[in-house]
Write a protein that holds these residues in place. Structure first.
Motif, PDB file in Angstrom:
ATOM      1  N   ILE A 177       0.836  -1.203   0.000  1.00  0.00           N
ATOM      2  CA  ILE A 177       0.000   0.000   0.000  1.00  0.00           C
ATOM      3  C   ILE A 177       0.866   1.247   0.000  1.00  0.00           C
ATOM      4  O   ILE A 177       0.483   2.291  -0.536  1.00  0.00           O
ATOM      5  CB  ILE A 177      -0.984   0.025   1.188  1.00  0.00           C
ATOM      6  CG1 ILE A 177      -1.886   1.254   1.068  1.00  0.00           C
ATOM      7  CG2 ILE A 177      -0.259   0.055   2.522  1.00  0.00           C
ATOM      8  CD1 ILE A 177      -3.202   1.134   1.707  1.00  0.00           C
ATOM      9  N   LEU A 178       2.083   1.146   0.570  1.00  0.00           N
ATOM     10  CA  LEU A 178       2.950   2.322   0.611  1.00  0.00           C
ATOM     11  C   LEU A 178       3.438   2.687  -0.786  1.00  0.00           C
ATOM     12  O   LEU A 178       3.730   3.857  -1.053  1.00  0.00           O
ATOM     13  CB  LEU A 178       4.123   2.092   1.562  1.00  0.00           C
ATOM     14  CG  LEU A 178       3.737   2.006   3.049  1.00  0.00           C
ATOM     15  CD1 LEU A 178       4.961   1.870   3.926  1.00  0.00           C
ATOM     16  CD2 LEU A 178       2.923   3.229   3.465  1.00  0.00           C
ATOM     17  N   ALA A 179       3.511   1.697  -1.682  1.00  0.00           N
ATOM     18  CA  ALA A 179       3.834   2.016  -3.076  1.00  0.00           C
ATOM     19  C   ALA A 179       2.739   2.910  -3.643  1.00  0.00           C
ATOM     20  O   ALA A 179       3.008   3.897  -4.333  1.00  0.00           O
ATOM     21  CB  ALA A 179       3.962   0.742  -3.896  1.00  0.00           C
ATOM     22  N   GLY A 180       1.479   2.557  -3.326  1.00  0.00           N
ATOM     23  CA  GLY A 180       0.363   3.381  -3.764  1.00  0.00           C
ATOM     24  C   GLY A 180       0.414   4.773  -3.149  1.00  0.00           C
ATOM     25  O   GLY A 180       0.179   5.779  -3.829  1.00  0.00           O
ATOM     26  N   VAL A 181       0.730   4.825  -1.862  1.00  0.00           N
ATOM     27  CA  VAL A 181       0.793   6.117  -1.172  1.00  0.00           C
ATOM     28  C   VAL A 181       1.875   6.990  -1.796  1.00  0.00           C
ATOM     29  O   VAL A 181       1.669   8.181  -2.043  1.00  0.00           O
ATOM     30  CB  VAL A 181       1.054   5.911   0.336  1.00  0.00           C
ATOM     31  CG1 VAL A 181       1.287   7.261   1.015  1.00  0.00           C
ATOM     32  CG2 VAL A 181      -0.109   5.192   0.984  1.00  0.00           C
ATOM     33  N   LEU A 182       3.035   6.384  -2.065  1.00  0.00           N
ATOM     34  CA  LEU A 182       4.141   7.153  -2.648  1.00  0.00           C
ATOM     35  C   LEU A 182       3.738   7.762  -3.989  1.00  0.00           C
ATOM     36  O   LEU A 182       3.937   8.950  -4.231  1.00  0.00           O
ATOM     37  CB  LEU A 182       5.368   6.245  -2.825  1.00  0.00           C
ATOM     38  CG  LEU A 182       6.557   6.886  -3.540  1.00  0.00           C
ATOM     39  CD1 LEU A 182       7.151   8.014  -2.716  1.00  0.00           C
ATOM     40  CD2 LEU A 182       7.631   5.857  -3.867  1.00  0.00           C
ATOM     41  N   VAL A 183       3.163   6.930  -4.844  1.00  0.00           N
ATOM     42  CA  VAL A 183       2.790   7.425  -6.169  1.00  0.00           C
ATOM     43  C   VAL A 183       1.675   8.459  -6.051  1.00  0.00           C
ATOM     44  O   VAL A 183       1.663   9.471  -6.755  1.00  0.00           O
ATOM     45  CB  VAL A 183       2.375   6.256  -7.087  1.00  0.00           C
ATOM     46  CG1 VAL A 183       1.828   6.770  -8.408  1.00  0.00           C
ATOM     47  CG2 VAL A 183       3.563   5.336  -7.332  1.00  0.00           C
ATOM     48  N   PRO A 200      -1.996  -0.988  -4.248  1.00  0.00           N
ATOM     49  CA  PRO A 200      -1.284   0.094  -4.940  1.00  0.00           C
ATOM     50  C   PRO A 200      -2.167   0.849  -5.928  1.00  0.00           C
ATOM     51  O   PRO A 200      -1.829   1.955  -6.335  1.00  0.00           O
ATOM     52  CB  PRO A 200      -0.147  -0.632  -5.679  1.00  0.00           C
ATOM     53  CG  PRO A 200      -0.046  -1.960  -5.031  1.00  0.00           C
ATOM     54  CD  PRO A 200      -1.412  -2.290  -4.558  1.00  0.00           C
ATOM     55  N   LEU A 201      -3.304   0.242  -6.318  1.00  0.00           N
ATOM     56  CA  LEU A 201      -4.133   0.868  -7.350  1.00  0.00           C
ATOM     57  C   LEU A 201      -5.222   1.758  -6.777  1.00  0.00           C
ATOM     58  O   LEU A 201      -5.844   2.542  -7.493  1.00  0.00           O
ATOM     59  CB  LEU A 201      -4.778  -0.216  -8.225  1.00  0.00           C
ATOM     60  CG  LEU A 201      -3.804  -1.129  -8.971  1.00  0.00           C
ATOM     61  CD1 LEU A 201      -4.571  -2.210  -9.726  1.00  0.00           C
ATOM     62  CD2 LEU A 201      -2.955  -0.313  -9.943  1.00  0.00           C
ATOM     63  N   LEU A 202      -5.469   1.638  -5.468  1.00  0.00           N
ATOM     64  CA  LEU A 202      -6.630   2.306  -4.874  1.00  0.00           C
ATOM     65  C   LEU A 202      -6.663   3.799  -5.158  1.00  0.00           C
ATOM     66  O   LEU A 202      -7.702   4.346  -5.509  1.00  0.00           O
ATOM     67  CB  LEU A 202      -6.628   2.086  -3.356  1.00  0.00           C
ATOM     68  CG  LEU A 202      -7.072   0.710  -2.873  1.00  0.00           C
ATOM     69  CD1 LEU A 202      -6.838   0.593  -1.377  1.00  0.00           C
ATOM     70  CD2 LEU A 202      -8.539   0.494  -3.205  1.00  0.00           C
ATOM     71  N   PHE A 203      -5.530   4.496  -4.974  1.00  0.00           N
ATOM     72  CA  PHE A 203      -5.549   5.949  -5.194  1.00  0.00           C
ATOM     73  C   PHE A 203      -4.708   6.341  -6.396  1.00  0.00           C
ATOM     74  O   PHE A 203      -4.303   7.474  -6.521  1.00  0.00           O
ATOM     75  CB  PHE A 203      -5.056   6.715  -3.957  1.00  0.00           C
ATOM     76  CG  PHE A 203      -4.803   5.860  -2.773  1.00  0.00           C
ATOM     77  CD1 PHE A 203      -5.860   5.501  -1.937  1.00  0.00           C
ATOM     78  CD2 PHE A 203      -3.532   5.411  -2.477  1.00  0.00           C
ATOM     79  CE1 PHE A 203      -5.635   4.706  -0.839  1.00  0.00           C
ATOM     80  CE2 PHE A 203      -3.311   4.607  -1.381  1.00  0.00           C
ATOM     81  CZ  PHE A 203      -4.360   4.252  -0.554  1.00  0.00           C
TER      82      PHE A 203
END
Lengths: 331, 276, 304
Positions: free
Chosen positions: C141-147, C234-237
């Protein structure tokens, strides 16, 4: 001669030979991995800065409510109450529940695979356990949401609540929770997800215990189980511990499946059968549509907590592995 | 130790006529790994309170025979034994004799010293007694000390009993393993090339120890080193490998005779160093 | 120093005879020990069975609940279709975003793996391996947050490319680890033979070492693909999902199968939930098929 000139002459007059070019591009890829980690830290810390600077590290970590527009029930005054405590408790508690179930279970399975099972059966079982690890977490999540949570409430929850729950309030049923979603349900779903990791690591370390040690113990009249209990597992314990820590790290960061079953209530649970929230589930449910800048900083602050914990666990496992290497040289 | 149950129908068997109490008898032993026969038709009578050396070229089944004697052979998947091994009149492969009991009565010392790394020196020696349910620390302390003294290791380790067994030198580790096996008071001690991983000085100490232990235990040693067999053993049994790659017994007898006047040509060639 | 005779183990004379010890009455805890041995064998077998139960339950329930609505319309209509919504946009979304992610994360990962296995000195290799360990331990999830906190906020907005980048971040360390391990297995003699022919180092790596390791590299890349295909967090946001069919427009939001399952499962309407189960079948089939193909061949070697 300056550096630049020296480099030019050494590479035969050309600026970069094909060899050097290739080598450098591979090095850049490694540096990109390092940069990724640094970037992750930098971005999360920078964008969550208001939380750390204005509210302080300790208040953020210990405030038990998450309310950007908190209205005091007595005075009616509004204030910002953004605290990570409910999520920290929910994350740690659900992960510990997962570990308490998956740890012993996984080690036992590894013992079976290495010590007891016929080879063909071991191959089949290993394959199936690896497949569990391959199931996308959203699939485990939907199963948890519509199937397992009901089963769990009617069996595990009922057993625990009606036995030790009568003595320890922390395991008592919460009459105010009309749903089947709770920190406990999340922990059980996590157990399913991390058990393959415990099995895989334990299997490897158990298998690496030398035959000569097992024979030394069996040869003095120990049963198979006694050799496992007194020689194999103690010799493998550091490696098993490392595997359990890795699994714990995986549980702490698991997002989707937990989000689907934990109940998504920002409260510090007073019973494992209450709904709660984990760090990852809070981010997953809120980050997409948050508008309040302080709340956004708070969510990224949660990300920092998660990052620090997972990196910390990797460091600990690394140190354990180093100790393990030492132990094997000695034997 | 207390008697919990008496086995129905048990009566101590009288030794068969003509056999001395405590004799270890191998009778037509064949040992297999799956379909491969590793040992062919070995019959051998081992004198109690004596050291018997099993010698022969590598691959002739010496170690397998040793492992057949205390039923370690069967721990390998696919391994099985035909024939019988009789100790003190009791067939070790009888259905009502448990492998656990056989291994407590017949101890084993391995080629590579194998102290348990997760246990202290004390716990290594005490481990066998603990398995048998001994919990009294006075008994354990006494027996551990006695066993370590018997293994000529006490003076070297008495101040560091809590340290891991793996902290000792190779020779000390091997003596620790001997102390570990005599702590459970076996009748027979099997040694599978116990000195092959050790330096000459440590080897000498182990050999002295074997001669010392002979007063109380029947010792069977597998060795590649003919000088060692000559120095320590009372009886020597020479094995060779047949055309089917199965090991068989060529001849056995008092060590002095085997080395000076063997009856078989093969034995003579081997002990004089012409092959093997 | 005098030997304390009371401590010396019983001499031969005092010991019970061997026959007594072999056949005599049970002593102490002997029977209990034998029982515990059998019980623990059964307990560990039971543990192995218990661990497999969720696998069977998950696959079973997904099939039972999802098959009735897994129709041709479901596979050929987008979820925005008001007449009979389907999951075509999600399927196509995954099939677009994941390959792009693999292109980014996979090629970078392969290069980094080559450096760690072929060029790095012992200290650099150890450091690199540790770095990969750390990255593998970072929750996806942190990959998603970073992007989200960089690309989405300041540049692209919610878009398929942001989703691909987030998935690439997840795949990157997986491919590094896999390729590093596989390349290390290539015997040094093969490299030396090539270098001895006067072939440049980089040519040696590209046309000798990598081809030798290609089966293993392919395995690692396939598993990274399967992993990326199943990732939701990672796709959520980043990609966010979309109701309409999006083919090729990476600057707009895009649906993905895991997102479809997640989002539909939380909708109050029964038919949407049923569709979530149907999409789960498709997702599970693709991910498990890759895993079965890739792992099935090698599982024997990992068991001994």
């Amino acid at each position: 001669m300056d550096d630049r000139l020296r480099r030019l002459t050494r590479s035969g007059g050309r600026l970069l030979s094909a060899d050097a070019l290739f080598r450098r591009s591979t090095l850049v890829a490694v540096l990109a991995a390092g940069a990724l980690l640094v970037l992750l830290f930098a971005v999360l810390v920078a964008q969550s800065w208001p939380i750390w600077a204005d509210r302080g590290i300790v208040p953020f970590l210990t405030t038990p409510t998450w309310a950007p527009n908190y209205v005091d029930p007595v005075t009616g005054a509004t204030s910002v109450q953004i605290g990570a405590l409910p999520m920290i408790v929910g994350t740690v508690l659900s992960s510990i529940i997962g570990l308490v179930v998956a740890g012993p279970l996984g080690v036992l399975v590894a013992v079976f695979l290495v010590e007891y099972s016929p080879r063909r059966l071991a191959i089949g079982l290993t394959f199936l356990v690896e497949l569990i690890a391959a199931i996308p977490s959203v699939v485990i999540g939907i199963w948890g949401l519509y199937v397992f949570s009901i089963f769990s409430r009617d069996t595990f929850q009922w057993w625990i609540a009606s036995t030790i729950g009568r003595v320890i309030p922390f395991c008592a049923e919460d009459p105010a929770n009309p749903t089947r979603f709770s920190v406990f349900t999340a922990g059980m779903v996590l157990a399913v997800m991390i058990v393959p990791m415990v099995v895989a690591v334990s299997r490897e370390v158990i298998r690496s215990v030398p035959l000569s040690l097992r024979e030394g113990h069996t040869g003095m009249g120990a049963t198979r189980w006694e050799t496992i209990r007194h020689v194999v597992l103690p010799t493998a314990r550091i490696g098993i511990l490392g595997g359990v820590m890795l699994a714990f790290g995986r549980a702490l960061g698991e997002t989707i499946a937990v989000t689907m079953v934990i109940g998504n209530v920002d409260q510090v649970p007073t019973s494992v059968f209450q709904p709660g929230q984990s760090i990852a589930s809070k981010i997953a449910t809120n980050l997409g549509d948050v508008t309040d800048q302080v709340e956004l900083a708070g969510l990224l602050g949660l990300g920092v907590v998660l990052l620090v914990v997972s990196v910390g666990l990797s460091v600990i496992v690394r140190l354990l592995a180093r100790r393990l290497g030492g132990a094997y040289v000695a034997s | 130790m207390t008697t919990v149950t008496d086995r129905p129908g048990y009566a101590a068997p009288a030794p068969a006529p003509g056999t001395e109490a405590g004799v270890l008898d191998l009778r037509s032993v064949n040992a297999y790994y799956r379909t491969f026969r590793a040992v062919r038709d070995v019959s051998l009578s081992l004198r109690p309170r004596a050291i018997t050396a099993l010698i022969g070229p590598s691959g002739c089944g010496k170690s397998t025979i040793l492992r057949v004697i205390n039923r370690m052979h069967e721990t390998i998947p696919g391994a099985r034994v035909e024939g019988s091994v009789v100790l003190d009149g009791v067939d070790l492969y009888r259905r009502d004799v448990s492998a656990v009991r056989v291994r407590r009565t017949i101890g084993m010392v391995f080629q590579k010293p194998n102290p348990f790394p997760a246990m202290s020196i004390f716990e290594n020696v005490a481990s066998g007694m603990r398995l048998a349910g001994e919990k009294k620390s006075s008994v354990l302390d006494g027996r551990v000390e006695a066993s370590l003294r018997r293994a000529a290791l006490w003076d070297e380790v008495k101040d560091k009993l809590r340290q891991p067994g793996t902290s000792l030198s190779g020779g000390q580790q091997q003596r620790l393993c001997i102390a570990r096996s005599i702590a459970v008071e076996p009748e027979v001690i099997l040694m599978d090339e116990p000195c092959s991983a050790l330096d000459p000085v440590s080897t000498l100490r182990i050999e002295e120890l074997m001669v010392e232990l002979r007063q109380d235990y029947t010792i069977v040693i597998v060795t590649h080193n003919m000088q060692q067999a000559g120095r320590v053993s009372d009886v020597t049994a020479f094995f060779s490998m047949g055309d089917d790659r199965a090991g068989y017994l060529v001849e056995s007898g008092p060590t002095s005779r085997i080395f000076s006047a063997p009856t078989e040509k093969l034995t003579e060639d081997y002990v004089s160093g012409r092959f093997g | 120093m005098a030997v304390r005779t009371d401590l010396v183990p019983d001499g031969a004379a005092q010991r019970p005879s061997a026959a007594d010890r072999l056949l005599g009455p049970h002593r102490g805890n002997e029977r209990m020990r034998a029982v515990v041995d059998v019980v623990m064998r059964l307990v560990s077998l039971a543990a192995a069975i218990v661990v497999i139960v969720p696998l069977v339950a998950i696959v079973g329930y997904v099939l039972v609940k999802g098959l009735p609505t897994l129709t041709l319309e479901f596979l050929t209509h987008a979820s925005g279709n008001t007449e009979s919504p389907g999951a075509l946009n999600a399927i196509l979304g995954s099939l677009q975003m994941v390959p792009v992610a693999l292109l980014i994360g996979g090629s970078l990962g392969l290069l980094a793996g080559i450096y760690l296995a072929e060029y790095a000195g012992p200290r650099m290799a150890a450091g690199g391996t540790f770095l990969v360990d750390v990255l593998l331990g970072v929750p996806s999830i942190l990959a998603g947050v970073l992007v989200y906190a960089t690309l989405v906020t300041y540049w692209t907005g919610s878009s398929a490319i942001a989703g691909s980048v987030a998935l690439a971040v997840v795949m990157f360390p997986i491919v590094i680890r896999a390729s590093e391990e596989v390349l290390r297995l290539v015997p040094g003699s093969i490299r030396e033979a090539s270098l001895a022919l006067g072939i440049a180092r980089w040519r040696t790596v590209v046309s000798v070492v990598v081809p030798v390791a290609r089966a293993g590299l392919l395995t690692g890349i396939m598993l990274a693909f399967a992993r990326g295909f199943g990732e939701t967090a990672p796709l959520l946001f980043t990609a966010r999902g979309s109701e309409s069919l999006n083919v090729g427009d990476f600057s707009s939001p895009m649906a993905a199968l895991p997102l479809f399952v997640y989002q539909n499962s939380r909708l109050p309407d029964r038919t949407f939930v049923a569709q979530a189960w149907s999409a789960a079948i498709v997702l599970l089939a693709i991910v498990l098929a890759i895993n079965v193909i890739v792992r099935g061949r090698s599982v024997g070697s990992r068991v001994e």
